[in-house]
Write a protein that holds these residues in place. Sequence first.
Motif, short mmCIF file in Angstrom:
data_model
loop_
_atom_site.label_atom_id
_atom_site.label_comp_id
_atom_site.label_asym_id
_atom_site.label_seq_id
_atom_site.Cartn_x
_atom_site.Cartn_y
_atom_site.Cartn_z
N ASP A 179 -3.18 22.97 -14.14
CA ASP A 179 -3.96 24.19 -14.35
C ASP A 179 -3.36 25.40 -13.63
N GLY A 180 -2.25 25.19 -12.94
CA GLY A 180 -1.56 26.31 -12.29
C GLY A 180 -2.17 26.73 -10.97
N SER A 181 -3.23 26.07 -10.56
CA SER A 181 -3.91 26.45 -9.31
C SER A 181 -3.29 25.79 -8.09
N GLY A 182 -2.35 24.88 -8.34
CA GLY A 182 -1.77 24.14 -7.22
C GLY A 182 -2.50 22.85 -6.94
N GLU A 183 -3.70 22.69 -7.51
CA GLU A 183 -4.46 21.46 -7.35
C GLU A 183 -3.92 20.40 -8.29
N THR A 184 -3.78 19.17 -7.78
CA THR A 184 -3.31 18.08 -8.62
C THR A 184 -4.44 17.60 -9.51
N VAL A 185 -4.21 17.67 -10.81
CA VAL A 185 -5.25 17.23 -11.76
C VAL A 185 -4.92 15.87 -12.35
N CYS A 230 0.85 -1.19 0.00
CA CYS A 230 0.00 0.00 0.00
C CYS A 230 0.88 1.24 0.00
N ALA A 231 0.33 2.36 -0.46
CA ALA A 231 1.09 3.62 -0.53
C ALA A 231 0.12 4.78 -0.59
N TRP A 232 0.56 5.93 -0.05
CA TRP A 232 -0.23 7.16 -0.01
C TRP A 232 0.20 8.13 -1.10
N SER A 233 -0.76 8.92 -1.58
CA SER A 233 -0.41 10.08 -2.40
C SER A 233 0.13 11.16 -1.47
N MET A 234 0.91 12.09 -2.04
CA MET A 234 1.53 13.14 -1.23
C MET A 234 0.51 13.99 -0.49
N ASP A 235 -0.65 14.23 -1.13
CA ASP A 235 -1.67 15.08 -0.51
C ASP A 235 -2.59 14.32 0.42
N GLY A 236 -2.38 13.00 0.56
CA GLY A 236 -3.19 12.21 1.47
C GLY A 236 -4.60 11.92 1.00
N LYS A 237 -4.88 12.21 -0.28
CA LYS A 237 -6.24 12.01 -0.79
C LYS A 237 -6.51 10.58 -1.26
N TYR A 238 -5.44 9.87 -1.65
CA TYR A 238 -5.63 8.55 -2.24
C TYR A 238 -4.65 7.54 -1.65
N VAL A 239 -5.09 6.29 -1.63
CA VAL A 239 -4.26 5.17 -1.20
C VAL A 239 -4.25 4.13 -2.30
N SER A 255 5.95 11.27 -6.65
CA SER A 255 5.70 12.61 -6.12
C SER A 255 6.55 13.67 -6.80
N TYR A 256 7.52 13.25 -7.64
CA TYR A 256 8.39 14.21 -8.33
C TYR A 256 7.90 14.52 -9.73
N TRP A 257 6.91 13.78 -10.20
CA TRP A 257 6.39 13.97 -11.55
C TRP A 257 5.36 15.10 -11.55
N THR A 258 5.44 15.98 -12.54
CA THR A 258 4.51 17.09 -12.66
C THR A 258 3.62 16.88 -13.88
N SER A 259 2.33 17.01 -13.68
CA SER A 259 1.38 16.82 -14.76
C SER A 259 1.60 17.86 -15.86
N PRO A 260 1.67 17.44 -17.13
CA PRO A 260 1.88 18.41 -18.22
C PRO A 260 0.71 19.35 -18.42
#
Length: 546
Positions: free
Chosen positions: A400-406, A346-355, A392-397
């Motif tokens: 949206d620039g809002s800081g929210e992970t899309v 098991c593993a967590w997302s950085m923002d704690g929203k998903y497992v 956690s080092y990968w950035t979505s291409p």
Amino acid sequence: MINTSNGKISTSSSLANAQSPGLKTYFKTPEGRYKLQYEKTHPSGLLHYAHGKTVTQVTLAHLKDKPAPSTPTASSSSFSASSGVRSAAARLLGAGNGSRALSFVGGNGSSKSVGGNSKAGSLGSLNSSNLITTTNFDGKGTYLIFNVSDAIFISDLNSQDKDPIKSIHFSNSNPVCHAFDQDAKDGHDLLIGLNSGDVYSVSLRQQLQDVGKKLVGAQHYNKDGSVNISRCASIAWVPGGDGAFVVAHADGNLYVYEKSKDGAGDSSFPVIKDPSQFSVAHARYNKSNPIARWHICQGSINSIAFSFDGAYLATVGRDGYLRVFDYIKEQLICGGKSYYGALLCCAWSMDGKYVLTGGEDDLVQVWSMEDRKVVAWGEGHNSWVSGVTFDSYWTSPNSDGSGETVMYRFGSVGQDTQLLLWDLEMDEIVVPLRRYTGGSPTFSTGSQSSHWDTVSPVGTLQPAPSMRDVPKLSPLIMHRVHTEPLSGLIFTQESVLTVCREGHIKIWMRPGVAENQAGDPENVLSTSLKEKTLPSSKVGSSSYRQ
């Protein structure tokens, strides 16, 4: 980063690849090629008779600058002036114990090579010039800690040398799990759990500076099974826990320890009244260690993972259930069943929203903490999934620039010897989750599934939903990376590390990294942990069926 002036993969990688026909040294993603840069493994002379008893797990450890030395006193440790000769030898022979001598060309620390052909422990081959160039080594850098058979091995991540720089052997039992705390406030930052149930805490820097093959300065917990006689299955530091750590055992119990307390502190807990129910019992005395017992499940706990803020603890077990707990409140929040068999990782997302979970059903499942249920599942492996983690080092291409992970990127490895990378787009989850008309979330015909009607109540363990009711993910890439079944993976800023259960580790450089750093040997891999603060990374599971 590493010496790539000749434009070729290191010799050790080339040799290893020659022994593994059919394996490519790269794989393609939309961002470009990931290239096999070099490999790490145990010494070639290691006996394999005990490999079937344990599965290799890898922990990534970044040692920061050595603290300023204090004024030596009469009661000071082995690093005091009274033992200066031993200390100098320890620094000099930090490679230690029958492995190759330390090589710091592009590696950790600021020292130079120590007699390339000299063996650790052979003082006669070292001269005064070597001593001058190596006495400034303080263990600073990035290391890989991994277990094979009855030993723990430590490798310099930033060196091309294939063999480890240090080995630690255990006489009575095999090490099966470990964890590193890079934010430890005092010396003990490395935990090691054994097949016998015994647990040790030690200083990684002190192990590197010692010339022996045994643990030094160790604190011993659950000695000879004084608290629990079953094997350690998984171990973890509590993020922000000021020295607290947890140990999960094969009998379904998890214990909370404090490293500041005596490891031999008397602890006795009441008999578990209902083994089928979650329960917590606290030690009766202030000096007791462990301080608490969590009875999680019947059967083995296979893996545990804290959310990055330490608020939640996820466990997966032989019974096939993911369980997520509020660690502070000691309360079961949510969880659910696999489609088939045990869950192994098991593993967590950085923002704690998903497992993420993976296991014997060959699937990767994505669990939402907001909705407390499975919101996506991935199909692609042909055998048990033994390791999962978010990149956690990968950035979505398309950020949206809002800081929210899309979009999230995550990886999985399995006993089918394959590495799979996945992209998880928020629209694939959020839209079906909120759609109450026009078919099921998989957009097939039929009535709306009750799986999406309501958020699961707190403390409820859910049965496995029908596959047709949950969005299906397809892997971005599938690549066979080893010849042996895999046990885990780690993402760093510059690379992806994969490990097989036999103790072989491969470092795959991200697109463009090798070329960009070829002319800049000072830019080493250790920046992967400096530029983003993360809890200690570890991979692998020693708990699935042998």
